[in-house]
Write a protein that holds these residues in place. Structure first.
Motif, PDB file in Angstrom:
ATOM      1  N   ARG A 246       0.854  -1.135   0.023  1.00 25.90           N
ATOM      2  CA  ARG A 246       0.058  -0.080  -0.303  1.00 25.90           C
ATOM      3  C   ARG A 246       0.983   1.025   0.042  1.00 25.90           C
ATOM      4  N   SER A 247       0.468   2.189  -0.747  1.00 29.64           N
ATOM      5  CA  SER A 247       1.194   3.432  -0.864  1.00 29.64           C
ATOM      6  C   SER A 247       0.507   4.233   0.168  1.00 29.64           C
ATOM      7  N   GLN A 248       1.378   4.922   0.978  1.00 30.04           N
ATOM      8  CA  GLN A 248       0.819   5.920   1.967  1.00 30.04           C
ATOM      9  C   GLN A 248       1.446   7.086   1.964  1.00 30.04           C
ATOM     10  N   PRO A 249       0.763   8.145   2.193  1.00 25.15           N
ATOM     11  CA  PRO A 249       1.380   9.689   2.311  1.00 25.15           C
ATOM     12  C   PRO A 249       2.336   9.828   3.339  1.00 25.15           C
ATOM     13  N   ALA A 250       3.094  10.791   3.051  1.00 23.06           N
ATOM     14  CA  ALA A 250       4.058  10.916   4.379  1.00 23.06           C
ATOM     15  C   ALA A 250       3.200  11.288   5.706  1.00 23.06           C
ATOM     16  N   PRO A 251       3.829  10.716   6.739  1.00 20.06           N
ATOM     17  CA  PRO A 251       3.129  11.135   8.022  1.00 20.06           C
ATOM     18  C   PRO A 251       3.020  12.631   8.256  1.00 20.06           C
ATOM     19  N   ARG A 252       1.931  13.183   8.929  1.00 17.87           N
ATOM     20  CA  ARG A 252       1.968  14.640   9.081  1.00 17.87           C
ATOM     21  C   ARG A 252       2.584  15.059  10.547  1.00 17.87           C
ATOM     22  N   PRO A 253       2.866  16.120  10.620  1.00 16.67           N
ATOM     23  CA  PRO A 253       3.674  16.482  12.166  1.00 16.67           C
ATOM     24  C   PRO A 253       2.813  16.011  13.052  1.00 16.67           C
ATOM     25  N   CYS A 254       1.409  16.156  13.105  1.00 11.66           N
ATOM     26  CA  CYS A 254       0.975  15.395  14.614  1.00 11.66           C
ATOM     27  C   CYS A 254       1.037  13.946  14.595  1.00 11.66           C
ATOM     28  N   GLN A 255       1.124  13.312  13.378  1.00  6.60           N
ATOM     29  CA  GLN A 255       1.406  11.983  13.559  1.00  6.60           C
ATOM     30  C   GLN A 255       2.934  11.622  14.152  1.00  6.60           C
ATOM     31  N   LEU A 256       3.765  12.426  13.639  1.00  7.46           N
ATOM     32  CA  LEU A 256       5.100  12.387  14.314  1.00  7.46           C
ATOM     33  C   LEU A 256       5.395  12.359  15.727  1.00  7.46           C
ATOM     34  N   ARG A 257       4.539  13.617  16.098  1.00 10.14           N
ATOM     35  CA  ARG A 257       4.458  13.662  17.496  1.00 10.14           C
ATOM     36  C   ARG A 257       3.992  12.765  18.268  1.00 10.14           C
ATOM     37  N   CYS A 258       2.857  12.282  17.923  1.00 17.76           N
ATOM     38  CA  CYS A 258       2.108  11.227  18.699  1.00 17.76           C
ATOM     39  C   CYS A 258       3.179   9.850  18.584  1.00 17.76           C
ATOM     40  N   SER A 259       3.681   9.581  17.507  1.00 17.41           N
ATOM     41  CA  SER A 259       4.705   8.417  17.607  1.00 17.41           C
ATOM     42  C   SER A 259       5.690   8.796  18.373  1.00 17.41           C
ATOM     43  N   LEU A 260       6.464   9.979  18.535  1.00 17.79           N
ATOM     44  CA  LEU A 260       7.389  10.333  19.575  1.00 17.79           C
ATOM     45  C   LEU A 260       6.913  10.024  20.786  1.00 17.79           C
ATOM     46  N   LYS A 261       5.701  10.492  21.033  1.00 17.29           N
ATOM     47  CA  LYS A 261       5.125  10.241  22.467  1.00 17.29           C
ATOM     48  C   LYS A 261       4.734   8.928  22.904  1.00 17.29           C
ATOM     49  N   LYS A 262       4.330   7.991  22.094  1.00 17.58           N
ATOM     50  CA  LYS A 262       4.177   6.623  22.390  1.00 17.58           C
ATOM     51  C   LYS A 262       5.782   6.111  22.435  1.00 17.58           C
ATOM     52  N   ALA A 263       6.447   6.375  21.958  1.00 19.89           N
ATOM     53  CA  ALA A 263       8.159   5.942  22.054  1.00 19.89           C
ATOM     54  C   ALA A 263       8.473   6.036  23.330  1.00 19.89           C
ATOM     55  N   MET A 264       8.435   7.609  23.690  1.00 21.36           N
ATOM     56  CA  MET A 264       8.772   7.717  24.830  1.00 21.36           C
ATOM     57  C   MET A 264       8.190   7.147  26.028  1.00 21.36           C
ATOM     58  N   VAL A 265       6.662   6.994  25.978  1.00 18.22           N
ATOM     59  CA  VAL A 265       6.015   6.362  27.111  1.00 18.22           C
ATOM     60  C   VAL A 265       6.599   5.139  27.115  1.00 18.22           C
ATOM     61  N   ARG A 266       6.750   3.944  26.248  1.00 16.62           N
ATOM     62  CA  ARG A 266       7.161   2.867  25.825  1.00 16.62           C
ATOM     63  C   ARG A 266       8.659   2.560  26.549  1.00 16.62           C
ATOM     64  N   SER A 267       9.451   3.495  26.536  1.00 17.23           N
ATOM     65  CA  SER A 267      10.816   3.621  26.913  1.00 17.23           C
ATOM     66  C   SER A 267      10.930   3.864  28.351  1.00 17.23           C
ATOM     67  N   HIS A 268      10.023   4.765  28.935  1.00 15.00           N
ATOM     68  CA  HIS A 268       9.942   5.156  30.262  1.00 15.00           C
ATOM     69  C   HIS A 268       9.281   3.771  30.928  1.00 15.00           C
ATOM     70  N   ALA A 269       8.372   3.144  30.354  1.00 11.59           N
ATOM     71  CA  ALA A 269       7.744   1.914  31.225  1.00 11.59           C
ATOM     72  C   ALA A 269       8.652   0.825  31.265  1.00 11.59           C
ATOM     73  N   SER A 270       9.650   0.834  30.137  1.00 11.94           N
ATOM     74  CA  SER A 270      10.231  -0.292  30.015  1.00 11.94           C
ATOM     75  C   SER A 270      11.786  -0.123  31.066  1.00 11.94           C
ATOM     76  N   SER A 271      12.004   1.030  31.202  1.00 11.57           N
ATOM     77  CA  SER A 271      13.091   1.324  32.214  1.00 11.57           C
ATOM     78  C   SER A 271      12.632   1.175  33.496  1.00 11.57           C
ATOM     79  N   ALA A 272      11.416   1.606  33.751  1.00 10.68           N
ATOM     80  CA  ALA A 272      10.750   1.300  35.156  1.00 10.68           C
ATOM     81  C   ALA A 272      10.818   0.144  35.654  1.00 10.68           C
TER      82      ALA A 272
END
Length: 150
Positions: free
Chosen positions: A120-146
């Motif tokens: 499937r061809s997908q358009p490039a992610p919008r900035p809000c999608q990138l922020r959400c991805s970053l937030k999720k990655a930070m939460v996962r990282s914090h949870a795994s380190s805790a």
């Protein structure tokens, strides 16, 4: 030797030759000007610089102290040098530079940018999608380190 190496060496040799020729022409023109003899045309000197001999022209201009104060000539020579530096810089940059979106996709979705689903061809992610991805990655990282510290 591979063909690319031979081509590169040929181009370097050509550049050295044109710069040596241009340097010699500046020296010859200076010598003739001191003797009052027939001189090289400015057009010829600038053409040699334009064809790749700008380094030899600038060195010849400094070594022989020739045509340094003649403003139309000196300005044109400086413009030629500037354009050649810009062109060399543009050629030195890789033609296949990748954007962060392409890097994320090539990594299979690891990192901040999700991978594109296969087929499937997908358009490039919008900035809000990138922020959400970053937030999720930070939460996962914090949870795994805790979890690791307990």
């Amino acid at each position: 030797m591979p063909d690319q190496t031979v081509l590169f060496l040929a181009l370097v040799g050509l550049a050295v030759a044109i710069n040596l020729l241009t340097f010699a022409l500046f020296g010859l023109d200076k010598r003739r000007s001191r003797r009052g003899a027939w001189r090289m045309s400015e057009r010829r000197l600038l053409t040699c610089a334009l064809l790749g001999g700008s380094v030899g022209a600038k060195i010849g201009q400094r070594v022989f102290r020739h045509k340094t104060s003649k403003q139309p000539f000196a300005g044109l020579l400086n413009a030629i040098c500037f354009l050649q530096v810009v062109a060399a810089g543009a050629m030195a940059l890789p033609a296949s530079r990748q954007s962060p979106v392409d890097i994320g996709r090539a990594a299979g979705g690891h990192g901040l940018i999700p991978a594109r689903p296969a087929g499937r061809s997908q358009p490039a992610p919008r900035p809000c999608q990138l922020r959400c991805s970053l937030k999720k990655a930070m939460v996962r990282s914090h949870a795994s380190s805790a979890a690791a510290s307990s």
